[in-house]
Design a protein around this motif. Structure first.
Motif, PDB file in Angstrom:
ATOM      1  N   VAL A   1       6.961 -22.370  15.831  1.00  8.47           N
ATOM      2  CA  VAL A   1       6.651 -23.472  14.925  1.00  8.47           C
ATOM      3  C   VAL A   1       5.876 -24.555  15.677  1.00  8.47           C
ATOM      4  O   VAL A   1       4.891 -25.108  15.155  1.00  8.47           O
ATOM      5  CB  VAL A   1       7.935 -24.047  14.301  1.00  8.47           C
ATOM      6  CG1 VAL A   1       7.633 -25.300  13.483  1.00  8.47           C
ATOM      7  CG2 VAL A   1       8.629 -23.005  13.440  1.00  8.47           C
ATOM      8  N   GLU A   2       6.286 -24.845  16.904  1.00  9.45           N
ATOM      9  CA  GLU A   2       5.589 -25.843  17.713  1.00  9.45           C
ATOM     10  C   GLU A   2       4.140 -25.433  17.946  1.00  9.45           C
ATOM     11  O   GLU A   2       3.215 -26.253  17.820  1.00  9.45           O
ATOM     12  CB  GLU A   2       6.323 -26.006  19.048  1.00  9.45           C
ATOM     13  CG  GLU A   2       5.680 -27.031  19.977  1.00  9.45           C
ATOM     14  CD  GLU A   2       6.331 -27.041  21.356  1.00  9.45           C
ATOM     15  OE1 GLU A   2       6.259 -28.079  22.033  1.00  9.45           O
ATOM     16  OE2 GLU A   2       6.897 -26.005  21.761  1.00  9.45           O
TER      17      GLU A   2
ATOM     18  N   VAL B   1      -2.243 -34.239  17.553  1.00 12.86           N
ATOM     19  CA  VAL B   1      -0.959 -34.862  17.223  1.00 12.86           C
ATOM     20  C   VAL B   1       0.114 -34.383  18.207  1.00 12.86           C
ATOM     21  O   VAL B   1       0.224 -33.183  18.480  1.00 12.86           O
ATOM     22  CB  VAL B   1      -0.537 -34.506  15.779  1.00 12.86           C
ATOM     23  CG1 VAL B   1       0.866 -35.018  15.482  1.00 12.86           C
ATOM     24  CG2 VAL B   1      -1.541 -35.088  14.785  1.00 12.86           C
ATOM     25  N   GLU B   2       0.907 -35.328  18.724  1.00 11.83           N
ATOM     26  CA  GLU B   2       1.977 -34.935  19.638  1.00 11.83           C
ATOM     27  C   GLU B   2       3.156 -34.375  18.852  1.00 11.83           C
ATOM     28  O   GLU B   2       3.588 -34.942  17.857  1.00 11.83           O
ATOM     29  CB  GLU B   2       2.455 -36.121  20.479  1.00 11.83           C
ATOM     30  CG  GLU B   2       3.492 -35.711  21.521  1.00 11.83           C
ATOM     31  CD  GLU B   2       3.886 -36.828  22.466  1.00 11.83           C
ATOM     32  OE1 GLU B   2       4.734 -36.571  23.346  1.00 11.83           O
ATOM     33  OE2 GLU B   2       3.347 -37.954  22.324  1.00 11.83           O
ATOM     34  N   VAL B   3       3.643 -33.230  19.332  1.00 10.76           N
ATOM     35  CA  VAL B   3       4.794 -32.564  18.717  1.00 10.76           C
ATOM     36  C   VAL B   3       5.894 -32.455  19.772  1.00 10.76           C
ATOM     37  O   VAL B   3       5.658 -31.999  20.880  1.00 10.76           O
ATOM     38  CB  VAL B   3       4.422 -31.154  18.206  1.00 10.76           C
ATOM     39  CG1 VAL B   3       5.648 -30.452  17.624  1.00 10.76           C
ATOM     40  CG2 VAL B   3       3.297 -31.230  17.176  1.00 10.76           C
ATOM     41  N   MET B   4       7.094 -32.881  19.426  1.00 10.94           N
ATOM     42  CA  MET B   4       8.235 -32.776  20.341  1.00 10.94           C
ATOM     43  C   MET B   4       9.158 -31.665  19.852  1.00 10.94           C
ATOM     44  O   MET B   4       9.429 -31.564  18.663  1.00 10.94           O
ATOM     45  CB  MET B   4       9.007 -34.098  20.410  1.00 10.94           C
ATOM     46  CG  MET B   4      10.287 -34.021  21.248  1.00 10.94           C
ATOM     47  SD  MET B   4      11.239 -35.561  21.214  1.00 10.94           S
ATOM     48  CE  MET B   4      10.249 -36.568  22.292  1.00 10.94           C
ATOM     49  N   ARG B   5       9.609 -30.849  20.798  1.00 13.86           N
ATOM     50  CA  ARG B   5      10.552 -29.781  20.475  1.00 13.86           C
ATOM     51  C   ARG B   5      11.895 -30.080  21.131  1.00 13.86           C
ATOM     52  O   ARG B   5      11.957 -30.473  22.288  1.00 13.86           O
ATOM     53  CB  ARG B   5      10.012 -28.424  20.946  1.00 13.86           C
ATOM     54  CG  ARG B   5      10.978 -27.268  20.727  1.00 13.86           C
ATOM     55  CD  ARG B   5      10.241 -25.921  20.845  1.00 13.86           C
ATOM     56  NE  ARG B   5       9.583 -25.779  22.121  1.00 13.86           N
ATOM     57  CZ  ARG B   5      10.143 -25.244  23.218  1.00 13.86           C
ATOM     58  NH1 ARG B   5      11.394 -24.836  23.176  1.00 13.86           N
ATOM     59  NH2 ARG B   5       9.465 -25.132  24.331  1.00 13.86           N
ATOM     60  N   MET B   6      12.979 -29.888  20.383  1.00 16.30           N
ATOM     61  CA  MET B   6      14.318 -30.181  20.900  1.00 16.30           C
ATOM     62  C   MET B   6      15.244 -29.008  20.591  1.00 16.30           C
ATOM     63  O   MET B   6      15.664 -28.809  19.451  1.00 16.30           O
ATOM     64  CB  MET B   6      14.855 -31.467  20.263  1.00 16.30           C
ATOM     65  CG  MET B   6      16.102 -32.005  20.919  1.00 16.30           C
ATOM     66  SD  MET B   6      16.449 -33.665  20.307  1.00 16.30           S
ATOM     67  CE  MET B   6      18.056 -33.935  21.044  1.00 16.30           C
TER      68      MET B   6
ATOM     69  N   LEU C   1       8.965 -33.945  15.074  1.00 16.06           N
ATOM     70  CA  LEU C   1      10.047 -33.412  15.903  1.00 16.06           C
ATOM     71  C   LEU C   1      10.488 -32.086  15.316  1.00 16.06           C
ATOM     72  O   LEU C   1      10.836 -31.997  14.138  1.00 16.06           O
ATOM     73  CB  LEU C   1      11.234 -34.387  15.934  1.00 16.06           C
ATOM     74  CG  LEU C   1      12.538 -33.889  16.586  1.00 16.06           C
ATOM     75  CD1 LEU C   1      12.338 -33.610  18.074  1.00 16.06           C
ATOM     76  CD2 LEU C   1      13.657 -34.906  16.395  1.00 16.06           C
ATOM     77  N   VAL C   2      10.458 -31.021  16.158  1.00 21.68           N
ATOM     78  CA  VAL C   2      10.913 -29.694  15.741  1.00 21.68           C
ATOM     79  C   VAL C   2      12.192 -29.402  16.521  1.00 21.68           C
ATOM     80  O   VAL C   2      12.235 -29.583  17.742  1.00 21.68           O
ATOM     81  CB  VAL C   2       9.873 -28.604  16.065  1.00 21.68           C
ATOM     82  CG1 VAL C   2      10.380 -27.236  15.627  1.00 21.68           C
ATOM     83  CG2 VAL C   2       8.549 -28.922  15.419  1.00 21.68           C
TER      84      VAL C   2
END
Length: 823
Positions: free
Chosen positions: A582-583, A593-598, A624-625
């Protein structure tokens, strides 16, 4: 002559032989008290082992067979009487040893590592030792090894020198002959942290009079004395920092008799560095009604349980704060549990703003020293309010008046390791012992909890509207079957992509939830259909794009991603999606666009939950993913869009809780949107939009879901109408494992036909393979017993497990029992 005898629970005792063992208390340990840990000899070889004193008794006559306690490990008890009672209760409740329960209750920093060291006995020379060893090759080898070093040799070093041969018989023989002496040392994992304090040893006027004449030649001595004359006492390092003095100057002043140096214990703190004090908590009419009712129950001083059922964003935390305020005013303490470590920083900041240094935090991501010191602050009464995850339920709070279980429905409150306790049950037990109020809070209560509330076992309080009177998020269903028919094979539907674009234009944030880490659920060959599987587990491997490897999420096995199918050479295709996939898709769609994964792969010691969530909040990262750690409890004002990537993922599992878990996760994550002044919306992607669970979650209609679910539970006789006792047998050989499981079934059925169990309602299912039959080269088979959870039946199951563990025919096979497991 009367003698003192200690009843001790031993760490070396397995469940089959667990009981309080009697040991003599030597004269030098006459002040020994319950709750203190000791070292004792155990077994035929007198192996040194750790134990905890449960009780001290006086006997009139000395029993010659009793062994003596060798050493005491604690200066004061690490468990109170309540803690000891809790450990004994857990043993009966969850089929564990007393010491298993004790170990779960204490912070890792209190654990001791015992080290055996062998040396030649006093007065024994090497030649005499060799003569005593005689012709025994191994005894002579031990003597040669031990005599090299006067201080002796550690047991581990002797075993290493022997290689595959066991040195145990030779060591025991030499000990029996008096040739060797055994000494056991204990090292604690974490020590106490101290700092040096400096203060004037004489009146300030006299001290200044002595250093003033040499002010120009010894300016640093004068600066230190002048500072101390003004402030009294300070840490040595702070005095050195403010004056520029070195340790040599401090030592010189101490030698001259001008200052005194002392040591003081300091606590390693785990909370936020600085939080602005908050104003008084303001409640709306609905919150105040709930608070008044709950507070009246707490004031009564009798044990009680209440369910605070409130929609997401209804302000349950404000009610908790007011309850804690009133609890502290009554001179009692309060405990709050949350299901995820990710929720502790946000709640810790809120609690600290209201209660300052009286707040302590306990969870597994703390450094060992921090956790140990927080435990000590609680134990000494310096902290009156505790926040933490599951294990914090054992926090050593005195005068406990309030226990709060937030998001009480979460499965993470149930331990999957021995002891397999549920924090809700332990909290209920502690509340009962202390006459405290237990508050279970949730927007989606577990079916069992709501059943008890509607039956009148628990008091029910409801918050039906959001705190800020905002509407719940508007929810839309995206049918993924239609997306596939339109040619969209991406994990993101067209409606979700459009919603993300709109959010980015408005500068608002989005959270995407998918409860699977990795890039793809699995990899398959397009020609032969072969799927790479774990060589140690009966599970498919998950592809991780970050390191281009296939990984097993059960045993940790990892292997490189092959270029083609190892069986036929065909092309490999990815099936399903994880958070990494998904990220990557988001970065392709929105490259700037900045994407954060957690997820479990991104949360590390250096990149903690706290740091990641702080970045998301402060830097306003657009997307946020994450997995379920982003689904609950988080409160971000600028988050206005939530996307559920695969709502069906856990819905069609062979588990009676599958519908409940799915409903709860969807409802919770949807509730992260629109918590501020801006309206929120959510998009749920599903292949079965007509499913009752999905539609109820989309409407946020818990009552409808509950009515459907409780009817199914009653028909199937699932909790809360009965309990599941699960006996798991695991072993390296599948045939033996299955035979042992069948033997347990036959034995149990025989017992159920005799007194006092004749007529007892119990349905026995199995043997059946576990959902993942093989994990780390061990096969797992299970018996499932559907029966009422009462002491009589727990005792029967415990006796069955003990007998099976003690049976020599079952060597190499592990047999454990659990009640209502989550998996």
């Amino acid at each position: 002559m009367p003698v003192l005898i200690a009843k001790i629970a031993l760490s070396a005792a397995t469940f089959a032989i667990d009981k309080p063992y009697d040991y003599l208390i030597p004269a030098e340990l006459a002040e020994l008290s319950p709750g203190v840990r000791v070292i004792v000899p155990f077994g035929a070889g007198n192996r040194r082992t750790e134990g905890i004193v449960l009780a001290v008794e006086t006997a009139e006559n000395l029993d010659k067979r009793l062994k003596s306690i060798l050493a005491c490990l604690d200066e004061e008890p690490v468990l109170t009487d309540e803690g000891i009672r809790t450990a004994l209760w857990m043993r009966e409740r969850w089929f564990c040893t007393v010491y298993d329960a004790v170990r779960a209750m204490l912070p890792a920093g209190l654990y001791y590592a015992l080290q055996d060291c062998y040396r030649l006995a006093d007065g024994i020379e090497k030649e005499a030792a060799l003569e005593a060893a005689g012709r025994s090759k191994y005894e002579r080898q031990v003597v040669e090894l031990v005599s090299v070093r006067q201080s002796g040799l550690e047991a581990a070093q002797i075993r290493e020198a022997f290689g595959t041969k066991d040195p145990g018989p030779a060591l025991r023989s030499l000990l029996g002959k008096g040739v060797l002496a055994l000494e056991t040392s204990a090292a604690r994992g974490v020590g106490d942290k101290t700092e040096k304090l400096i203060s004037l040893a004489i009146p300030p006027e006299e001290a200044l009079a002595q250093v003033t004449p040499k002010r120009k030649t010894a300016p640093l001595r004068y600066a230190v004395v002048e500072l101390l004359a003004g402030i009294g006492e300070a840490a040595v390092k702070e005095v050195c920092y403010f004056t520029g003095a070195a340790n040599a100057t401090i030592r010189s002043l101490e030698k001259s008799g001008l200052v005194t140096i002392t040591e003081q214990e300091v606590f390693r703190r785990a909370g936020p560095d600085h939080v602005e004090p908050a104003g008084p908590v303001k409640l709306n009419r609905e919150q105040d009604a709930a608070f008044q009712g709950l507070n009246a129950m707490a004031e009564a001083g009798t044990a009680a349980v209440a369910l605070l059922y409130g929609v997401t964003g209804s302000g349950k935390t404000q009610v908790y704060l007011r309850l804690i305020e009133e609890t502290l005013k009554r001179g009692k303490t309060a405990l709050t549990l949350v299901p995820e470590i990710a929720l502790t920083p946000q709640l810790m900041a809120i609690y600290t703003a209201h209660f300052g240094d009286e707040v302590a935090v306990l969870h597994s991501s703390l450094r060992a020293g921090e956790r140990y010191d927080e435990w000590k602050r609680i134990r000494t009464g310096k902290a009156q309010v505790v926040i933490g995850t599951r294990s914090a339920v054992f926090a050593p709070l005195e005068r406990l008046g309030l226990v709060i279980l937030d998001e009480e429905q979460e499965g993470s409150y149930k331990s999957e390791n021995v002891p397999r306790y549920h924090a809700r049950d332990v909290a209920k037990y502690r509340a009962q012992r202390n006459g405290a109020l237990l508050v279970l809070g949730s927007a989606t209560p577990s079916v069992e909890t709501m059943y008890h509330a509607r039956q009148g076992d628990y008091r029910l309080f409801t918050l039906a509207r959001r705190y800020n009177e905002r509407e719940l998020p508007a929810v839309f269903l995206a049918d993924m079957k239609e997306e596939l028919q339109a040619g969209n094979t991406s994990p993101l539907s067209l409606p979700l992509r459009q919603a993300l674009e709109e959010n980015l234009k408005r500068g608002e944030q989005s959270i995407l939830f998918l409860n699977r880490r990795g890039a793809s659920r699995m990899v398959t060959c397009v020609h032969c259909g072969q799927v790479p599987s774990c060589p140690r587990c009966s599970a498919y491997l998950t592809y991780h794009s970050a390191n281009h490897r296939l990984m097993c999420h059960y045993c940790g096995h990892s292997e490189p991603m092959p270029d083609s199918c190892p069986d036929c050479g065909g092309a490999l295709e990815f099936v399903g999606a994880g958070t990494q996939r998904v990220e990557e898709t988001l970065k392709e769609l929105f490259p700037d666009v900045e994407v954060m994964r957690m997820d479990a792969d991104t949360v590390t010691a250096s990149q903690s939950h706290e740091k990641l969530l702080a970045r998301f909040r402060e830097e306003r990262i657009p997307i946020l993913v994450g997995t379920q750690m982003v689904a609950k409890g988080l409160d971000f004002e600028n988050v206005t869009l939530v996307g559920v990537i695969s709502a069906d993922q856990g819905l069609y599992l062979d588990d009676y809780r599958a519908g409940e878990r799915t409903f709860s996760l969807i409802t919770q994550v949807v509730g992260r949107a629109g918590r501020g002044s801006k309206a929120g919306r959510a998009i749920i992607q599903t292949f079965t939009p007509e499913n009752d669970v999905i539609t109820a979650a989309a409407r946020q209609d818990y009552d409808h879901f509950y009515e459907q679910e409780i009817g199914l539970r009653k028909v199937r006789n699932c909790p809360p109408f009965s309990s599941f006792f699960v006996i798991t047998v695991s072993g390296a050989e599948e045939g033996q494992t299955l035979r042992v499981c069948a033997m347990l079934r036959d034995t149990l059925l025989g017992w159920l036909g005799a007194e006092p169990y004749r007529g007892f309602s119990c349905q026995v299912l199995g043997p059946a393979p576990a959902a993942i039959t093989k994990v780390n080269n061990r096969y797992r088979y299970r018996l499932t017993l559907m029966a009422e959870n009462i002491r009589l039946f727990r005792a029967l199951v415990a006796h069955l497990v003990r007998c099976a563990q003690a049976d020599r025919k079952n060597r190499g096979v592990s047999i454990t029992a659990d009640i209502d497991p989550m998996n």
